[in-house]
Design an enzyme around this catalytic site. Structure first.
Site, PDB file in Angstrom:
ATOM      1  N   ASN A 157       0.803  -1.236   0.000  1.00 28.01           N
ATOM      2  CA  ASN A 157       0.000   0.000   0.000  1.00 28.01           C
ATOM      3  C   ASN A 157       0.834   1.284   0.000  1.00 28.01           C
ATOM      4  O   ASN A 157       0.440   2.275  -0.608  1.00 28.01           O
ATOM      5  CB  ASN A 157      -1.021  -0.018   1.141  1.00 28.01           C
ATOM      6  CG  ASN A 157      -0.384  -0.098   2.497  1.00 28.01           C
ATOM      7  OD1 ASN A 157       0.713  -0.634   2.654  1.00 28.01           O
ATOM      8  ND2 ASN A 157      -1.053   0.422   3.501  1.00 28.01           N
TER       9      ASN A 157
ATOM     10  N   GLY B  33       2.714  -5.767   7.468  1.00 28.02           N
ATOM     11  CA  GLY B  33       1.643  -6.426   6.716  1.00 28.02           C
ATOM     12  C   GLY B  33       0.449  -6.709   7.610  1.00 28.02           C
ATOM     13  O   GLY B  33       0.252  -6.059   8.638  1.00 28.02           O
ATOM     14  N   SER B  34      -0.316  -7.709   7.225  1.00 30.90           N
ATOM     15  CA  SER B  34      -1.564  -7.995   7.941  1.00 30.90           C
ATOM     16  C   SER B  34      -1.307  -8.810   9.218  1.00 30.90           C
ATOM     17  O   SER B  34      -0.316  -9.536   9.306  1.00 30.90           O
ATOM     18  CB  SER B  34      -2.492  -8.784   7.023  1.00 30.90           C
ATOM     19  OG  SER B  34      -1.862  -9.998   6.677  1.00 30.90           O
TER      20      SER B  34
ATOM     21  N   GLU C 150       4.805  -4.828  12.185  1.00 31.96           N
ATOM     22  CA  GLU C 150       4.003  -3.624  11.972  1.00 31.96           C
ATOM     23  C   GLU C 150       2.736  -4.077  11.269  1.00 31.96           C
ATOM     24  O   GLU C 150       2.748  -4.314  10.052  1.00 31.96           O
ATOM     25  CB  GLU C 150       4.776  -2.614  11.111  1.00 31.96           C
ATOM     26  CG  GLU C 150       6.055  -2.079  11.757  1.00 31.96           C
ATOM     27  CD  GLU C 150       5.767  -1.059  12.858  1.00 31.96           C
ATOM     28  OE1 GLU C 150       4.661  -0.502  12.890  1.00 31.96           O
ATOM     29  OE2 GLU C 150       6.655  -0.844  13.694  1.00 31.96           O
TER      30      GLU C 150
ATOM     31  N   CYS D  55      -2.720   1.823   6.469  1.00 32.04           N
ATOM     32  CA  CYS D  55      -2.856   1.028   7.701  1.00 32.04           C
ATOM     33  C   CYS D  55      -3.446   1.827   8.842  1.00 32.04           C
ATOM     34  O   CYS D  55      -4.175   1.294   9.665  1.00 32.04           O
ATOM     35  CB  CYS D  55      -1.500   0.459   8.107  1.00 32.04           C
ATOM     36  SG  CYS D  55      -0.252   1.723   8.311  1.00 32.04           S
TER      37      CYS D  55
ATOM     38  N   GLU E 223     -10.781  -5.467   8.652  1.00 30.38           N
ATOM     39  CA  GLU E 223     -10.163  -4.188   8.292  1.00 30.38           C
ATOM     40  C   GLU E 223     -10.627  -3.835   6.882  1.00 30.38           C
ATOM     41  O   GLU E 223     -10.520  -4.666   5.972  1.00 30.38           O
ATOM     42  CB  GLU E 223      -8.636  -4.355   8.337  1.00 30.38           C
ATOM     43  CG  GLU E 223      -7.880  -3.097   7.992  1.00 30.38           C
ATOM     44  CD  GLU E 223      -6.358  -3.290   8.051  1.00 30.38           C
ATOM     45  OE1 GLU E 223      -5.892  -4.422   8.299  1.00 30.38           O
ATOM     46  OE2 GLU E 223      -5.646  -2.299   7.828  1.00 30.38           O
TER      47      GLU E 223
HETATM   48  P1  NAD Z   1       0.119  -9.086   3.728  1.00 28.95           P
HETATM   49  O1  NAD Z   1       0.245  -9.485   5.137  1.00 28.95           O
HETATM   50  O2  NAD Z   1      -0.777  -9.855   2.845  1.00 28.95           O
HETATM   51  O3  NAD Z   1       1.544  -9.035   3.019  1.00 28.95           O
HETATM   52  C1  NAD Z   1       2.677  -8.405   3.589  1.00 28.95           C
HETATM   53  C2  NAD Z   1       3.951  -9.060   3.092  1.00 28.95           C
HETATM   54  O4  NAD Z   1       3.940 -10.428   3.478  1.00 28.95           O
HETATM   55  C3  NAD Z   1       4.115  -9.054   1.579  1.00 28.95           C
HETATM   56  O5  NAD Z   1       5.476  -8.865   1.257  1.00 28.95           O
HETATM   57  C4  NAD Z   1       3.669 -10.429   1.157  1.00 28.95           C
HETATM   58  O6  NAD Z   1       4.333 -10.850  -0.021  1.00 28.95           O
HETATM   59  C5  NAD Z   1       4.085 -11.270   2.352  1.00 28.95           C
HETATM   60  N1  NAD Z   1       3.229 -12.452   2.547  1.00 28.95           N
HETATM   61  C6  NAD Z   1       1.950 -12.629   2.169  1.00 28.95           C
HETATM   62  N2  NAD Z   1       1.506 -13.847   2.520  1.00 28.95           N
HETATM   63  C7  NAD Z   1       2.544 -14.470   3.147  1.00 28.95           C
HETATM   64  C8  NAD Z   1       2.718 -15.747   3.744  1.00 28.95           C
HETATM   65  N3  NAD Z   1       1.729 -16.633   3.778  1.00 28.95           N
HETATM   66  N4  NAD Z   1       3.917 -16.039   4.284  1.00 28.95           N
HETATM   67  C9  NAD Z   1       4.905 -15.146   4.275  1.00 28.95           C
HETATM   68  N5  NAD Z   1       4.798 -13.921   3.716  1.00 28.95           N
HETATM   69  C10 NAD Z   1       3.637 -13.585   3.153  1.00 28.95           C
HETATM   70  O7  NAD Z   1      -0.338  -7.543   3.777  1.00 28.95           O
HETATM   71  P2  NAD Z   1      -0.705  -6.603   2.562  1.00 28.95           P
HETATM   72  O8  NAD Z   1      -2.010  -7.042   1.985  1.00 28.95           O
HETATM   73  O9  NAD Z   1       0.460  -6.450   1.659  1.00 28.95           O
HETATM   74  O10 NAD Z   1      -0.904  -5.216   3.336  1.00 28.95           O
HETATM   75  C11 NAD Z   1      -2.071  -4.885   4.004  1.00 28.95           C
HETATM   76  C12 NAD Z   1      -1.972  -5.125   5.493  1.00 28.95           C
HETATM   77  O11 NAD Z   1      -0.792  -4.562   6.007  1.00 28.95           O
HETATM   78  C13 NAD Z   1      -3.105  -4.448   6.253  1.00 28.95           C
HETATM   79  O12 NAD Z   1      -3.511  -5.265   7.324  1.00 28.95           O
HETATM   80  C14 NAD Z   1      -2.462  -3.188   6.770  1.00 28.95           C
HETATM   81  O13 NAD Z   1      -3.109  -2.624   7.889  1.00 28.95           O
HETATM   82  C15 NAD Z   1      -1.090  -3.673   7.083  1.00 28.95           C
HETATM   83  N6  NAD Z   1      -0.146  -2.584   7.060  1.00 28.95           N
HETATM   84  C16 NAD Z   1       0.445  -2.207   8.233  1.00 28.95           C
HETATM   85  C17 NAD Z   1       1.306  -1.131   8.237  1.00 28.95           C
HETATM   86  C18 NAD Z   1       1.987  -0.651   9.497  1.00 28.95           C
HETATM   87  O14 NAD Z   1       2.887   0.151   9.392  1.00 28.95           O
HETATM   88  N7  NAD Z   1       1.596  -1.123  10.655  1.00 28.95           N
HETATM   89  C19 NAD Z   1       1.575  -0.453   7.060  1.00 28.95           C
HETATM   90  C20 NAD Z   1       0.962  -0.884   5.895  1.00 28.95           C
HETATM   91  C21 NAD Z   1       0.109  -1.953   5.899  1.00 28.95           C
END
Ligand code: NAD
Length: 456
Positions: A115, A188-189, A210, A244, A334
């Site tokens: 994002n 990530g999530s 995060e 996020c 979310e």
């Molecule tokens: P995601 O968790 O799907 O992916 C994040 C990262 O993890 C990516 O690089 C992805 O390739 C990797 N990933 C995905 N599935 C995986 C798995 N099974 N095993 C290992 N790695 C895996 O998140 P997203 O959809 O890219 O981003 C959205 C989420 O991130 C939302 O929940 C958002 O709130 C959160 N987010 C948090 C922050 C923060 O600073 N706290 C910032 C941005 C986004």
């Protein structure tokens, strides 16, 4: 040997040479990163526009600009941050000198989401460099244009014995998490955060997570509605809600929902015109899957404003849902899209307990003039960080730690905390040789009184 384990073992060897430790090396690498980003600014902004439809203004203000500020902060404070910190020595240990060495974590892994694909990769990377580490970076597969530019920047600027970037999907993520790192920085999530935490746990690898979740905003109607609506709409519809720390849902004092919606409509039209799809300032949804998911959330609640889609460009217009029930689909996950559900409350305590019944949010916002109510909300709700009478902007201050708690994450970064995140505080007590008080040595007869006095 896979390419990942082979790269990691070269990075281990490089780290062992000690080259990453000096001030000169770290400063030089921070400068090199900044220069490389500056040289490729146009390309980066174009890639952000291709992946997410971000305007050049938004791309600069919320991605590149934040990275420059972070690098600038670390460059300015690096020498001081690296210096061992003095600590007090207790009288019982007279005569000694105590201090803390801020040593690099070592070989680190940085995983980032789509994002804010540049900011959420480069800000942690700046922390890793300042801390004297090596880094392997894994950006999200979804923001592939930005990943491509980042890959070429990293390849051209750094030796991959020091910093390497791998594009790729599930297999790459899994293969990287199978390696033994000294530290993992994941954004990530919450769901994937659990997978990362579990993988890190196998080797007791420390990590910072995060994460995200549903960040609420309370609006009690005591602040001018126009200003409330403008600041709320800005934070909610920034990056089409794919932020996020975006306010996920609004709890609004009874009687103020209608005036808020009226003011929001006005502000949304001022920002993005009455046809947001034709505004070059209005971003798109990252992909079809998320587009369909958000559409589903809108369709399962009552619509107060917006709710228009453009299938071809993956745009969803700024949307308000009202009245929303606690049981509606939009309140179960979310949102991560340009959709604001509004729920009314009649008593602040009830609004607070509504939030506390859920996972600890990454952010919390309150619009109010009532100091007592503000203090009550801030002290009784546990959340990562937030704002009073604004949204999202707390993350722009390098002096403020940025991170979640519980389901929204663990650990924090930004500014000096980025340096702290990527270093270990090694505690040292350096004892003088010319004095050796005999109190601690047996026999203890007659010494209890003295030890009680010294250790009160
Ligand atoms: P995601 O968790 O799907 O992916 C994040 C990262 O993890 C990516 O690089 C992805 O390739 C990797 N990933 C995905 N599935 C995986 C798995 N099974 N095993 C290992 N790695 C895996 O998140 P997203 O959809 O890219 O981003 C959205 C989420 O991130 C939302 O929940 C958002 O709130 C959160 N987010 C948090 C922050 C923060 O600073 N706290 C910032 C941005 C986004």
């Amino acid at each position: 040997m896979s390419i990942y384990s082979e790269t990691l073992s070269r990075q281990k060897a490089f780290f062992q040479t000690g080259e990453t430790l000096s001030y000169k090396f770290r400063l030089g690498m921070l400068k090199a990163l900044k220069k490389a980003l500056k040289d490729r600014e146009e390309e980066i902004l174009k890639a952000l526009s291709m992946d997410l439809g971000k305007s050049a203004f938004e791309g600069y203000a919320t991605e590149l600009g934040i990275v420059y500020k972070e690098i600038g902060y670390l460059e300015k404070h690096l020498r001081k941050l690296m210096k061992p910190t003095r600590a007090k020595t207790p009288l019982t240990q007279f005569k000694a000198r105590s201090f803390i060495i801020h040593e690099p974590m070592g070989n680190t892994l940085i995983m980032s989401p789509w994002n804010y694909p540049l900011q959420l990769t480069m800000v942690p990377l700046a922390g890793a460099i300042a801390g004297g580490n090596t880094a392997v970076i894994k950006p999200s597969r979804y923001s592939q244009e930005v990943s491509k530019v980042m890959k070429s920047i990293i390849d051209e600027t750094f030796s991959d014995d020091y910093i390497a970037l791998f594009e790729g999907g599930h297999e790459t993520n899994t293969a990287l998490l199978d390696q033994r790192w000294d530290f993992i920085f994941f954004t990530g999530s919450p769901n994937v955060g659990k997978i990362v935490h579990q993988a890190a746990g196998k080797n007791l690898t420390p990590c910072i997570l995060e994460l995200g979740g549903k960040s609420p905003v309370i609006i009690d109607g005591t602040v001018n509605m126009e200003l409330t609506a403008r600041r709320l709409a800005w934070g909610k519809y920034l990056n089409a809600g794919q932020t996020c720390v975006a306010p996920d849902y609004a709890l609004v004092k009874k009687g103020y929902a209608e005036p808020l919606i009226k003011a929001l409509k006005k502000e949304i039209e001022k920002m993005f015109t009455s046809v947001p799809f034709s505004s070059s300032d209005y971003p798109k949804i990252i992909n079809q899957k998320h587009f369909e998911r958000i559409k589903g959330l809108i369709e399962s609640s009552e619509l107060a404003f917006g709710g228009k889609y453009d299938e071809k460009t993956l745009r969803i217009s700024p949307t308000i849902l009202y009245p929303v029930k606690e049981t509606d689909a939009v309140m179960q996950e979310e949102i991560f899209g340009p959709v604001l559900p509004i729920i009314e409350y009649d008593d602040l305590d009830k609004a607070i307990s509504f939030i506390k019944r859920r996972e600890k949010p990454l952010a919390f916002y309150i619009f109010s003039r009532n100091r007592k109510d503000i203090d009550k909300a801030l002290s009784s709700i546990s959340f990562g960080g937030g704002c009073v009478n604004d949204t999202v902007v707390h993350l722009t201050a390098p002096e403020l730690p940025f991170g979640g708690i519980g389901n929204s994450g663990m650990g924090c970064y930004h500014g000096k905390r980025s340096f702290e995140a990527f270093t270990h505080d090694k505690a040292i007590m350096d004892k003088a040789l010319w004095l050796d008080l005999r109190v601690r040595y047996a026999p203890f007869k007659g010494k209890l009184k003295l030890v009680k006095m010294l250790m009160r």
